[in-house]
Motif scaffolding. Structure first.
Motif, PDB file in Angstrom:
ATOM      1  N   GLU A 199       5.084 -66.620 -22.890  1.00 37.35           N
ATOM      2  CA  GLU A 199       3.687 -66.698 -22.497  1.00 37.35           C
ATOM      3  C   GLU A 199       3.313 -68.099 -22.006  1.00 37.35           C
ATOM      4  N   HIS A 200       4.197 -69.079 -22.220  1.00 33.08           N
ATOM      5  CA  HIS A 200       3.886 -70.442 -21.809  1.00 33.08           C
ATOM      6  C   HIS A 200       3.943 -70.540 -20.295  1.00 33.08           C
ATOM      7  N   ILE A 201       2.967 -71.199 -19.699  1.00 33.32           N
ATOM      8  CA  ILE A 201       2.800 -71.186 -18.247  1.00 33.32           C
ATOM      9  C   ILE A 201       3.884 -71.974 -17.507  1.00 33.32           C
ATOM     10  N   ASN A 202       4.656 -72.777 -18.198  1.00 35.14           N
ATOM     11  CA  ASN A 202       5.712 -73.547 -17.532  1.00 35.14           C
ATOM     12  C   ASN A 202       7.103 -72.931 -17.698  1.00 35.14           C
ATOM     13  N   THR A 203       7.172 -71.696 -18.164  1.00 38.61           N
ATOM     14  CA  THR A 203       8.480 -71.101 -18.426  1.00 38.61           C
ATOM     15  C   THR A 203       8.925 -70.149 -17.320  1.00 38.61           C
ATOM     16  N   PHE A 204      10.214 -69.972 -17.259  1.00 39.98           N
ATOM     17  CA  PHE A 204      10.826 -69.056 -16.297  1.00 39.98           C
ATOM     18  C   PHE A 204      10.305 -67.641 -16.496  1.00 39.98           C
ATOM     19  N   ASP A 205      10.242 -67.188 -17.748  1.00 37.97           N
ATOM     20  CA  ASP A 205       9.820 -65.815 -18.016  1.00 37.97           C
ATOM     21  C   ASP A 205       8.375 -65.557 -17.603  1.00 37.97           C
ATOM     22  N   TYR A 206       7.550 -66.579 -17.593  1.00 37.83           N
ATOM     23  CA  TYR A 206       6.158 -66.395 -17.168  1.00 37.83           C
ATOM     24  C   TYR A 206       6.085 -66.107 -15.663  1.00 37.83           C
ATOM     25  N   TRP A 207       6.891 -66.805 -14.866  1.00 38.89           N
ATOM     26  CA  TRP A 207       6.780 -66.730 -13.413  1.00 38.89           C
ATOM     27  C   TRP A 207       7.757 -65.763 -12.754  1.00 38.89           C
ATOM     28  N   VAL A 208       8.845 -65.430 -13.422  1.00 37.05           N
ATOM     29  CA  VAL A 208       9.912 -64.688 -12.752  1.00 37.05           C
ATOM     30  C   VAL A 208       9.457 -63.296 -12.318  1.00 37.05           C
ATOM     31  N   TYR A 209       9.961 -62.847 -11.196  1.00 34.22           N
ATOM     32  CA  TYR A 209       9.707 -61.526 -10.629  1.00 34.22           C
ATOM     33  C   TYR A 209       8.208 -61.281 -10.441  1.00 34.22           C
ATOM     34  N   SER A 210       7.597 -62.163  -9.644  1.00 31.97           N
ATOM     35  CA  SER A 210       6.157 -62.056  -9.414  1.00 31.97           C
ATOM     36  C   SER A 210       5.845 -61.019  -8.335  1.00 31.97           C
ATOM     37  N   SER A 211       6.188 -59.762  -8.606  1.00 30.43           N
ATOM     38  CA  SER A 211       5.740 -58.708  -7.710  1.00 30.43           C
ATOM     39  C   SER A 211       4.215 -58.727  -7.723  1.00 30.43           C
ATOM     40  N   ALA A 212       3.581 -58.429  -6.585  1.00 30.13           N
ATOM     41  CA  ALA A 212       2.154 -58.708  -6.486  1.00 30.13           C
ATOM     42  C   ALA A 212       1.365 -57.583  -5.842  1.00 30.13           C
ATOM     43  N   ASN A 213       0.164 -57.365  -6.380  1.00 27.02           N
ATOM     44  CA  ASN A 213      -0.808 -56.453  -5.806  1.00 27.02           C
ATOM     45  C   ASN A 213      -2.190 -56.936  -6.200  1.00 27.02           C
ATOM     46  N   MET A 214      -3.215 -56.358  -5.624  1.00 33.74           N
ATOM     47  CA  MET A 214      -4.573 -56.824  -5.856  1.00 33.74           C
ATOM     48  C   MET A 214      -5.510 -55.671  -6.221  1.00 33.74           C
ATOM     49  N   GLY A 215      -6.565 -55.985  -6.960  1.00 32.66           N
ATOM     50  CA  GLY A 215      -7.613 -55.020  -7.272  1.00 32.66           C
ATOM     51  C   GLY A 215      -8.714 -55.710  -8.053  1.00 32.66           C
ATOM     52  N   ASP A 216      -9.910 -55.168  -8.002  1.00 32.97           N
ATOM     53  CA  ASP A 216     -11.025 -55.712  -8.786  1.00 32.97           C
ATOM     54  C   ASP A 216     -10.977 -55.079 -10.174  1.00 32.97           C
ATOM     55  N   PHE A 217     -10.365 -55.789 -11.111  1.00 28.14           N
ATOM     56  CA  PHE A 217     -10.141 -55.225 -12.438  1.00 28.14           C
ATOM     57  C   PHE A 217     -11.232 -55.576 -13.453  1.00 28.14           C
ATOM     58  N   ASP A 218     -12.175 -56.430 -13.071  1.00 28.10           N
ATOM     59  CA  ASP A 218     -13.249 -56.777 -14.000  1.00 28.10           C
ATOM     60  C   ASP A 218     -14.625 -56.420 -13.457  1.00 28.10           C
ATOM     61  N   GLY A 219     -14.659 -55.750 -12.301  1.00 26.89           N
ATOM     62  CA  GLY A 219     -15.912 -55.243 -11.764  1.00 26.89           C
ATOM     63  C   GLY A 219     -16.873 -56.288 -11.252  1.00 26.89           C
ATOM     64  N   ASP A 220     -16.361 -57.489 -10.883  1.00 26.70           N
ATOM     65  CA  ASP A 220     -17.280 -58.536 -10.411  1.00 26.70           C
ATOM     66  C   ASP A 220     -17.308 -58.642  -8.889  1.00 26.70           C
TER      67      ASP A 220
END
Length: 478
Positions: A199-220
């Motif tokens: 969960e640490h933002i500087n780790t490999f596991d946090y960033w690896v395989y950043s497949s990406a998509n978008m959506g308004d998930f909080d309704g703002d």
């Protein structure tokens, strides 16, 4: 009677083997589909063909489909994102790019030829994203900066940027990384730090395989970022609707507050020597999840269709997560995942591996259809039934991106002279003759074991295998 039963059983196995050997790319088992109120009723899939052969992605085999009017003639065209490991030799046309097959049919009956070209920006340069593993270009169309022009985004394996190709009236601009909290490059020196630190933002596991998509998930009203990999995560847009910037990637959760899981390992997987219980408890169950955001069941709330490696019998070709409306500005949650479809007899439901999905109205009838790209094993350019309709993990063959056919020399037995003057030359410097012979014998043994493993699995021809990206369509009905 016992002898008769044995003979009949042997005959049955023989017939099954023959049938399997003859199964083509469209010889699907009977499929049972998840009962999802409001969602399209999917029909048996068909393979998308050109004039003489399937439309396809080549290079490393992964296929990220999109159905989009590329040349603005009123007909949607078939785009296929490809994967190639970026190196000095593989940039531009040679890198991870998008093939475009123009629709020469109609809105109601799309048709394609064998001809294709690379999607290019407004300067004529191929749209490309740097990759060194396992994702490829997976185009998603969104208006990310709210300027009325649809943009293209795609993820990256590592360091974990998400690339944004801005749409303009003149075409597409060169891809740039979207703004994200943290620095993906900071994780370079933190590869595989341990799952407790993922969960640490500087780790490999946090960033690896950043497949990406978008959506308004909080309704703002603005677009948030959804990424996959070992965890399905949502990054809130902490910028603005016109100038997006994305915050910390928080795990997407189900209504019970648990991680979204695409897979639960069975006893067979748990018996593997590299199985790690802690990893599966703290992940989505697979390492290479890829998502598509869509209101699949037409209830006005975004859902997720997720894919993964699909290499063993406890994986699913596509997993559906029903979205639940967000409350009080919180990030929305989802129902636990269900397989979108399965084989009625429990066999493999879909050929190949590493699926990617896209949803669009293929035949212009007002109902969503499912478009699936799959990495299909070919040998000498032909569909291989056994290696595509059986589980790759059971056969011991590699997934797309690591095809034996790309480096068949790994199975060739060199002479001792070739061995010590080849790529091992520097490694052997300073070694005694006895040590050199020991290294040589070890490599010969390794190569022979590899060949024996393929023979035992019944696929010795796998040394020539190449994955190709085939495209399938499930038409939907109301």
């Amino acid at each position: 009677m016992k002898l008769l039963k044995t003979v009949l059983l042997s005959a049955s196995v023989l017939v099954s083997s023959v049938v399997l050997a003859q199964r083509g790319p469209e010889d699907f088992p009977i499929l049972k589909f998840a009962d999802i109120p409001g969602a399209p009723k999917l029909q048996k899939p068909f393979l998308v063909m050109g004039e003489t052969k399937p439309v396809m992605a080549e290079k490393h085999g992964l296929a990220g489909p999109a159905f989009w009017d590329w040349n603005k003639d009123g007909l949607k065209d078939l785009l296929i994102g490809e994967f190639e490991t970026t190196s000095e030799k593989h940039h531009g046309d040679e890198g991870s790019t998008i093939r475009v097959y123009l629709n020469v049919g109609t809105k109601e009956a799309p048709k394609f030829t064998d001809e294709w070209f690379y999607a290019r920006d407004s300067y004529g340069v191929a749209l490309e994203v740097n990759q060194w593993c396992c994702i490829g270009f997976t185009p998603q169309f969104v208006d990310l900066d709210d300027d009325g022009n649809m943009d293209i985004i795609t993820g990256q394996y590592h360091p974990g940027d998400v690339y944004w190709f801005r749409g303009t009236r003149y075409g597409y601009a060169k891809g740039i990384p979207v703004k994200q909290k943290g620095n993906p490059w900071a994780s370079i020196n933190e590869m595989y730090p341990g799952y407790k630190d993922a969960e640490h933002i500087n780790t490999f596991d946090y960033w690896v395989y950043s497949s990406a998509n978008m959506g308004d998930f909080d309704g703002d009203g603005d677009l948030d970022l959804l990424t996959g990999g070992k965890y399905i995560r949502i990054s809130e847009n902490i910028g603005t609707k016109k100038s997006p910037e994305f915050g910390y990637r928080k795990p997407a959760l189900d209504i019970n507050g648990k991680l979204l899981r695409v897979r639960t390992p069975n006893e067979k997987s748990k018996a593997l020597p590299y199985y790690n219980e802690d990893y599966y408890k703290k992940s989505s169950g697979a390492g290479k999840t890829q998502q598509h955001v869509v209101d699949w069941d037409n209830d006005g709330i975004l859902d997720i269709l997720s894919t993964d490696e699909y290499v063993a019998d406890d994986y699913h070709a596509v997993t559906f997560f029903k979205g639940v409306a967000p409350e009080n500005g919180d990030m929305q949650r989802f129902q636990p995942g269900v397989p979108l479809f399965e084989a009625a007899d429990g066999s493999k439901a879909f050929p190949g591996s590493g699926q990617r999905v896209y949803v669009e109205d293929w035949n212009n009838d007002g109902v969503k259809d499912l478009i699936v790209g799959a990495s299909i094993v070919t040998v000498d350019g032909k569909f291989h039934s056994k290696m595509s309709w059986e589980w790759e993990r059971d056969l011991g063959i590699p997934a797309a991106g690591k095809d034996y056919g790309r480096t068949p020399e790994q199975f060739e037995i060199p002479t001792f002279e070739e061995f010590q003057n080849g790529f091992m030359k520097d490694f052997l410097k300073g070694k005694t003759e006895e040590q050199k012979k020991a290294s040589y014998n070890q490599q010969v043994s390794f190569k022979k074991q590899g060949l024996e493993k393929l023979k035992k699995a019944g696929v010795p021809e796998a040394v020539n295998m190449l994955h190709k990206g085939y495209i399938y369509v499930f038409l939907g009905k109301k």
